[in-house]
Design a protein around this motif. Structure first.
Motif, short mmCIF file in Angstrom:
data_model
loop_
_atom_site.label_atom_id
_atom_site.label_comp_id
_atom_site.label_asym_id
_atom_site.label_seq_id
_atom_site.Cartn_x
_atom_site.Cartn_y
_atom_site.Cartn_z
N ASN A 365 0.81 -1.22 0.00
CA ASN A 365 0.00 0.00 0.00
C ASN A 365 0.84 1.27 0.00
O ASN A 365 0.29 2.38 -0.10
CB ASN A 365 -0.92 0.02 1.23
N ALA A 366 2.15 1.14 0.14
CA ALA A 366 3.00 2.31 0.35
C ALA A 366 3.30 3.06 -0.95
O ALA A 366 3.21 2.51 -2.05
CB ALA A 366 4.32 1.88 1.00
N VAL A 367 3.68 4.33 -0.79
CA VAL A 367 4.21 5.14 -1.88
C VAL A 367 5.73 5.02 -1.86
O VAL A 367 6.33 5.11 -0.79
CB VAL A 367 3.81 6.62 -1.71
N PRO A 368 6.38 4.77 -3.00
CA PRO A 368 7.85 4.71 -3.00
C PRO A 368 8.45 6.00 -2.42
O PRO A 368 8.09 7.10 -2.85
CB PRO A 368 8.19 4.54 -4.48
N VAL A 369 9.32 5.85 -1.47
CA VAL A 369 9.87 7.01 -0.75
C VAL A 369 10.54 8.00 -1.71
O VAL A 369 10.31 9.21 -1.63
CB VAL A 369 10.87 6.54 0.32
N GLU A 370 11.35 7.50 -2.62
CA GLU A 370 12.10 8.40 -3.50
C GLU A 370 11.19 9.15 -4.47
O GLU A 370 11.47 10.30 -4.83
CB GLU A 370 13.18 7.62 -4.26
N LEU A 371 10.10 8.53 -4.90
CA LEU A 371 9.15 9.23 -5.76
C LEU A 371 8.45 10.34 -4.97
O LEU A 371 8.26 11.45 -5.47
CB LEU A 371 8.12 8.26 -6.33
N ALA A 372 8.09 10.05 -3.72
CA ALA A 372 7.46 11.06 -2.87
C ALA A 372 8.41 12.24 -2.64
O ALA A 372 7.99 13.40 -2.67
CB ALA A 372 7.06 10.44 -1.54
#
Length: 393
Positions: A365-372
């Motif tokens: 369910n997470a958003v990729p940290v580097e994209l965020a």
């Protein structure tokens, strides 16, 4: 700059936003396992979570945000996506798990300068077109509230009339959205999600999504020309490519300008195999072999030398969805929690709380940290420029 994080999950979007220079003043998440993950890393002093406010299980629909009015630059979050997921029941506005109304209310109460919201690509399917328009119009005019006796379709019509018939007045936002493939921004995963970004109308900010910086053609070029394999020390006899990608590569006449898509091997190649070398694997956080993986039609796993397929949250028929690695010999095994965290670009010292299936749900369910981080950094730069232009630097 201060922020409020809604539907925080395991913290992927929030970590990225913090790394971009925002300071969260409130973290809202209902699931206790996700809160336990955030709390454990907070106790362990893992940056940037160590400086976050406490994360206790709370229902966003029962949380007031009025104390933050006018004090917060950014609201962000990923409203639960089950109503729109390709693996769900597709109930959308008839699904009690649809948290878009709560997200809009938070924007209305906080009045942030900007917001970033993320959701599944399924939201952009033709069957949901009207509801997607409804979400955008609500985010554009969050003060135009739906009445108790008003159907959502009637509310949409009222929003449309307001949009076409009046100049912006009151609280209004300039909203854009786009489906982004995380692989095009250096994430080692083919993960398509729709991102909504809005700036408060009075700021006069003009903004567009950053262009892709990585491409499939660049990866194919590096593989066909041997650079990729040399970097990983792969012998020529072991350099296997999909026949269609190989044909595409041979047709390329010059090296693409963008960077090469990052692959599963790029992300996890330095980690010991948890099945073959369990003792070495145990020296890495959350890196333990999970038995039971098997391949069947529609569930074939991720090739080692391409970006991983989209990590799933474990609601698609088997625990962990299709979160498997395809070995070079054709065998499959489940990704470990640490490998999955690498594919979502979480820091290696970030611990996940719960069983394997539970932590895989958090990661799916997470958003990729580097994209965020990339998106939030660009949003922050535009907010700083607007502050400077307005004499508030």
């Amino acid at each position: 700059m201060q922020s409020v994080e809604l539907f925080a999950g395991a913290g992927g979007l929030g970590i990225g936003i913090s790394q971009a220079g925002f300071t969260p003043v409130e973290i809202v998440e209902r699931d206790r396992w996700c809160c336990d993950t955030i709390s454990e890393n907070r106790r362990n002093g893992v940056a940037p979570v160590a400086k976050w406010p406490a994360a206790e299980p709370r229902d966003v629909t029962k949380t007031s945000f009025t104390t933050h009015e006018g004090k917060v630059e950014l609201v962000s979050g990923g409203p639960p996506c089950q109503p729109f997921s390709l693996g769900g029941k597709h109930a959308a506005h008839n699904d009690a798990r649809d948290m878009w109304p709560a997200a809009v209310r938070a924007v209305r109460e906080i009045r942030p300068k900007a917001f970033i919201f993320e959701n599944v690509k399924g939201l952009t399917r033709e069957s949901f077109a009207s509801y997607l328009a409804y979400i955008v119009h609500q985010l554009t005019y969050p003060e135009l509230v739906r009445t108790d006796d008003e159907a959502w379709t009637d509310h949409l019509s009222r929003l449309e009339r307001h949009h076409t018939g009046h100049a912006a007045r009151g609280l209004a936002y300039r909203v854009v959205y786009r489906v982004l493939n995380a692989a095009n921004f250096g994430i080692p995963q083919r993960r398509e999600r729709v991102i909504f970004v809005g700036f408060r109308e009075d700021l006069g900010i003009e903004w567009n999504f950053p262009p892709p910086t990585y491409s499939l053609d660049a990866l194919i070029w590096d593989q066909v020309n041997g650079d990729y394999w040399e970097r990983h020390g792969i012998a020529k006899r072991d350099r296997a490519m999909d026949s269609r990608l190989l044909a595409r590569g041979k047709a390329l006449r010059e090296k693409p300008e963008l960077g090469a898509w990052r692959t599963t091997r790029d992300a996890i190649g330095d980690l010991p195999d948890p099945e073959l070398h369990p003792d070495l694997a145990a020296t890495h956080l959350n890196h333990r072999f999970q038995p039971g993986a098997r391949s069947y039609p529609g569930h074939t796993g991720s090739p080692l030398d391409e970006p991983a397929k989209t990590l799933k949250a474990g609601v698609h028929g088997v625990p962990g969805g299709e979160n498997m690695l395809v070995r070079p010999n054709g065998g499959v095994r489940y990704f470990t929690v640490r490998e999955s965290a690498r594919l979502q670009t979480f820091p290696d010292n970030y611990a996940f709380h719960g069983s394997w299936s539970e932590t895989m749900r958090q990661l799916g369910n997470a958003v990729p940290v580097e994209l965020a981080t990339l998106l939030a950094r660009d949003v922050r730069a535009h907010l700083l420029a607007a502050n400077h232009a307005g004499g508030r630097a």
